[in-house]
Write a protein that holds these residues in place. Structure first.
Motif, PDB file in Angstrom:
ATOM      1  N   THR A  16     -25.270  -8.475  13.051  1.00 30.58           N
ATOM      2  CA  THR A  16     -25.062  -9.681  12.249  1.00 30.58           C
ATOM      3  C   THR A  16     -26.328 -10.141  11.542  1.00 30.58           C
ATOM      4  O   THR A  16     -26.250 -10.961  10.624  1.00 30.58           O
ATOM      5  CB  THR A  16     -24.537 -10.829  13.126  1.00 30.58           C
ATOM      6  OG1 THR A  16     -25.554 -11.227  14.060  1.00 30.58           O
ATOM      7  CG2 THR A  16     -23.294 -10.403  13.884  1.00 30.58           C
ATOM      8  N   VAL A  39     -28.057  -8.582   9.484  1.00 30.48           N
ATOM      9  CA  VAL A  39     -28.116  -8.075   8.111  1.00 30.48           C
ATOM     10  C   VAL A  39     -26.792  -8.271   7.376  1.00 30.48           C
ATOM     11  O   VAL A  39     -26.610  -7.742   6.278  1.00 30.48           O
ATOM     12  CB  VAL A  39     -28.522  -6.583   8.081  1.00 30.48           C
ATOM     13  CG1 VAL A  39     -29.942  -6.405   8.560  1.00 30.48           C
ATOM     14  CG2 VAL A  39     -27.569  -5.735   8.911  1.00 30.48           C
ATOM     15  N   CYS A  40     -25.867  -9.030   7.971  1.00 32.74           N
ATOM     16  CA  CYS A  40     -24.606  -9.329   7.290  1.00 32.74           C
ATOM     17  C   CYS A  40     -24.865 -10.360   6.196  1.00 32.74           C
ATOM     18  O   CYS A  40     -25.496 -11.393   6.436  1.00 32.74           O
ATOM     19  CB  CYS A  40     -23.580  -9.863   8.285  1.00 32.74           C
ATOM     20  SG  CYS A  40     -21.994 -10.325   7.542  1.00 32.74           S
ATOM     21  N   ILE A  41     -24.380 -10.096   4.984  1.00 30.02           N
ATOM     22  CA  ILE A  41     -24.581 -11.009   3.859  1.00 30.02           C
ATOM     23  C   ILE A  41     -23.303 -11.754   3.488  1.00 30.02           C
ATOM     24  O   ILE A  41     -23.270 -12.493   2.503  1.00 30.02           O
ATOM     25  CB  ILE A  41     -25.109 -10.250   2.624  1.00 30.02           C
ATOM     26  CG1 ILE A  41     -24.126  -9.152   2.203  1.00 30.02           C
ATOM     27  CG2 ILE A  41     -26.492  -9.675   2.899  1.00 30.02           C
ATOM     28  CD1 ILE A  41     -24.517  -8.424   0.922  1.00 30.02           C
ATOM     29  N   CYS A  76     -20.442 -10.688   2.293  1.00 29.83           N
ATOM     30  CA  CYS A  76     -19.824 -10.272   1.028  1.00 29.83           C
ATOM     31  C   CYS A  76     -18.323 -10.046   1.154  1.00 29.83           C
ATOM     32  O   CYS A  76     -17.610 -10.012   0.153  1.00 29.83           O
ATOM     33  CB  CYS A  76     -20.496  -9.010   0.511  1.00 29.83           C
ATOM     34  SG  CYS A  76     -20.234  -7.552   1.556  1.00 29.83           S
ATOM     35  N   ARG A 108     -29.682 -22.598   8.137  1.00 26.39           N
ATOM     36  CA  ARG A 108     -29.490 -21.160   7.987  1.00 26.39           C
ATOM     37  C   ARG A 108     -28.006 -20.840   8.083  1.00 26.39           C
ATOM     38  O   ARG A 108     -27.225 -21.566   8.681  1.00 26.39           O
ATOM     39  CB  ARG A 108     -30.258 -20.383   9.053  1.00 26.39           C
ATOM     40  CG  ARG A 108     -29.732 -20.556  10.480  1.00 26.39           C
ATOM     41  CD  ARG A 108     -30.424 -19.603  11.438  1.00 26.39           C
ATOM     42  NE  ARG A 108     -29.931 -19.761  12.804  1.00 26.39           N
ATOM     43  CZ  ARG A 108     -30.287 -18.986  13.821  1.00 26.39           C
ATOM     44  NH1 ARG A 108     -31.153 -18.005  13.623  1.00 26.39           N
ATOM     45  NH2 ARG A 108     -29.799 -19.181  15.032  1.00 26.39           N
ATOM     46  N   TRP A 109     -27.646 -19.725   7.473  1.00 28.03           N
ATOM     47  CA  TRP A 109     -26.290 -19.213   7.546  1.00 28.03           C
ATOM     48  C   TRP A 109     -26.255 -18.079   8.565  1.00 28.03           C
ATOM     49  O   TRP A 109     -27.083 -17.175   8.526  1.00 28.03           O
ATOM     50  CB  TRP A 109     -25.840 -18.666   6.194  1.00 28.03           C
ATOM     51  CG  TRP A 109     -25.449 -19.708   5.195  1.00 28.03           C
ATOM     52  CD1 TRP A 109     -26.217 -20.225   4.200  1.00 28.03           C
ATOM     53  CD2 TRP A 109     -24.176 -20.351   5.095  1.00 28.03           C
ATOM     54  NE1 TRP A 109     -25.509 -21.151   3.487  1.00 28.03           N
ATOM     55  CE2 TRP A 109     -24.247 -21.246   4.015  1.00 28.03           C
ATOM     56  CE3 TRP A 109     -22.991 -20.254   5.816  1.00 28.03           C
ATOM     57  CZ2 TRP A 109     -23.176 -22.036   3.628  1.00 28.03           C
ATOM     58  CZ3 TRP A 109     -21.924 -21.044   5.432  1.00 28.03           C
ATOM     59  CH2 TRP A 109     -22.022 -21.925   4.352  1.00 28.03           C
ATOM     60  N   CYS A 155     -19.260  -1.364   3.801  1.00 28.69           N
ATOM     61  CA  CYS A 155     -20.346  -2.306   4.093  1.00 28.69           C
ATOM     62  C   CYS A 155     -21.622  -1.899   3.355  1.00 28.69           C
ATOM     63  O   CYS A 155     -22.146  -0.802   3.578  1.00 28.69           O
ATOM     64  CB  CYS A 155     -20.608  -2.363   5.597  1.00 28.69           C
ATOM     65  SG  CYS A 155     -21.914  -3.523   6.063  1.00 28.69           S
ATOM     66  N   THR A 196     -24.721  -3.181   3.530  1.00 26.31           N
ATOM     67  CA  THR A 196     -25.989  -3.373   4.239  1.00 26.31           C
ATOM     68  C   THR A 196     -26.043  -2.633   5.568  1.00 26.31           C
ATOM     69  O   THR A 196     -27.019  -2.774   6.303  1.00 26.31           O
ATOM     70  CB  THR A 196     -26.226  -4.868   4.513  1.00 26.31           C
ATOM     71  OG1 THR A 196     -25.201  -5.352   5.394  1.00 26.31           O
ATOM     72  CG2 THR A 196     -26.218  -5.665   3.219  1.00 26.31           C
ATOM     73  N   SER A 227     -24.380  -3.384   8.060  1.00 23.00           N
ATOM     74  CA  SER A 227     -24.173  -4.326   9.155  1.00 23.00           C
ATOM     75  C   SER A 227     -23.110  -3.785  10.100  1.00 23.00           C
ATOM     76  O   SER A 227     -23.213  -3.939  11.319  1.00 23.00           O
ATOM     77  CB  SER A 227     -23.742  -5.687   8.599  1.00 23.00           C
ATOM     78  OG  SER A 227     -23.360  -6.564   9.637  1.00 23.00           O
TER      79      SER A 227
END
Length: 356
Positions: free
Chosen positions: A47, A49-51, A53, A170-171, A256, A258, A260
């Motif tokens: 998580t 590096v999860c953006i 999207c 932060r998200w 995916c 990234t 992630s």
């Protein structure tokens, strides 16, 4: 005081004969694949590096031809959940992937310009709000200038409205999915065999066999399995079983951007996750943790596990999940003991009455 988790002997009784709980070295062999079979595969979701999207959500729906849902579960309709950018809300019969958006904030002290009372701007006889009572007519202008100078603008973050070290918003984003548990309560309670363990170690629903009884829904400790309202049948992630049999990766992992979502042999993913966790902790991310990685947890370890940046509850995950069928052997044993005692009492009563 020693805390007792779901894996503690105090709860599980550490019974090696209980095949419904504890680590299993080979879930496929346990399911009956006695001949040579593929290694167990799974998902590792990082998580950090999860953006958000949602490429995984789209790819999952597209490949599996899943209908759209609105916020009320109405099929083939687009609606708004009212939950920020999270329009799917949760995993369900028509949403086998769910990207959660968690916004974390805290109250911070920010430099604010003095604004004064209505109609009293620059009046020396009226104190200015947020400014010292000096009687200086330029107090407001100076306070505003102190905030709007070049240095403050360089540090100001328009997305968070905070400056410098005060940036505390932060998200957290995470793509949730069925965990494909080592001990799957849904599979244990299914009366028709609609749920089965594949040769890859995953858990799949056969929709043409499901009778809609719904027993599997409350048996899932993660609340993953869901029934469609039109016919009552259950649906969930299959880890793209049809793609696996053709040597392809699941659609979500392929989409995916990234990495992630990572797919592969479960033991390799676990080693990769351990290394990633060590790297983050060395960088000072003390809240990082692995979820579903431990084979001694309440489900014997998950086939889809996660690297989280906060407590599991923040992501809507249970902190200590336990397979719901864990205590079935002990329950049957207790029931048999109780039945034997009742039979013994009845026989004693009958024999006693005959002696009279």
């Amino acid at each position: 005081m020693t805390s007792i988790s779901s894996a503690s002997p105090g709860l599980s009784q550490n019974d090696p004969k209980n095949r419904l709980f504890g680590p299993l070295p080979d879930v496929s062999a346990e399911a009956g694949y006695v001949e040579e079979h593929p290694k167990r595969v799974g998902f590792f979701t990082d998580t950090s590096v999860c953006i958000g999207c949602k490429a995984c959500e789209v790819a999952c729906k597209e490949w599996n031809t899943l209908p759209m849902d609105d916020a009320d579960g109405k099929r083939d309709a687009i609606g708004m959940s009212g939950m920020s950018y999270d329009n799917t809300g949760m995993l369900g019969a028509n949403s086998w992937r769910h990207v959660a958006f968690i916004e974390q904030t805290r109250v911070v002290d920010l430099p604010m310009p003095a604004v004064g009372l209505p109609g009293a701007k620059n009046r020396p006889d009226v104190p200015q709000l947020g400014a010292p009572d000096t009687g200086d007519v330029d107090t407001t202008a100076k306070a505003q200038a102190s905030v709007l100078n070049a240095e403050a603008l360089a540090e100001f973050d328009p997305q968070t409205g905070q400056t410098g070290a005060d940036k505390q918003i932060r998200w957290l984003m995470s793509s949730d999915v069925c965990k494909h548990c080592t001990h799957a309560g849904c599979l244990d309670v299914c009366p028709t065999g609609a749920l089965f363990r594949t040769e890859f170690g995953t858990v799949v629903v056969q929709q043409d066999i499901c009778n809609g009884c719904g027993y599997c829904v409350p048996s899932c400790p993660y609340g993953v399995i869901d029934q469609r309202k039109d016919d009552g049948r259950v649906f969930k992630c299959t880890m793209c079983y049809d793609r696996l049999t053709d040597g392809l990766q699941p659609a979500c992992a392929t989409a995916c951007p990234t990495q992630s979502i990572q797919f592969g042999d479960l033991d390799e993913l676990q080693a990769r996750a351990d290394a990633r966790l060590a790297t983050l902790q060395e960088q000072g991310v003390e809240t990082a943790r692995l979820y579903g990685r431990d084979e001694d947890d309440g489900v014997g370890g998950a086939g889809a596990f996660f690297l989280l940046l906060d407590e599991p509850e923040v992501y809507g995950l249970p902190p200590d999940p336990v397979v719901t069928t864990r205590d079935l052997p002990a329950m049957w044993k207790a029931a048999a003991t109780g039945a034997a005692m009742m039979v013994g009492v009845a026989l004693s009563a009958v024999l006693g009455s005959r002696r009279r």
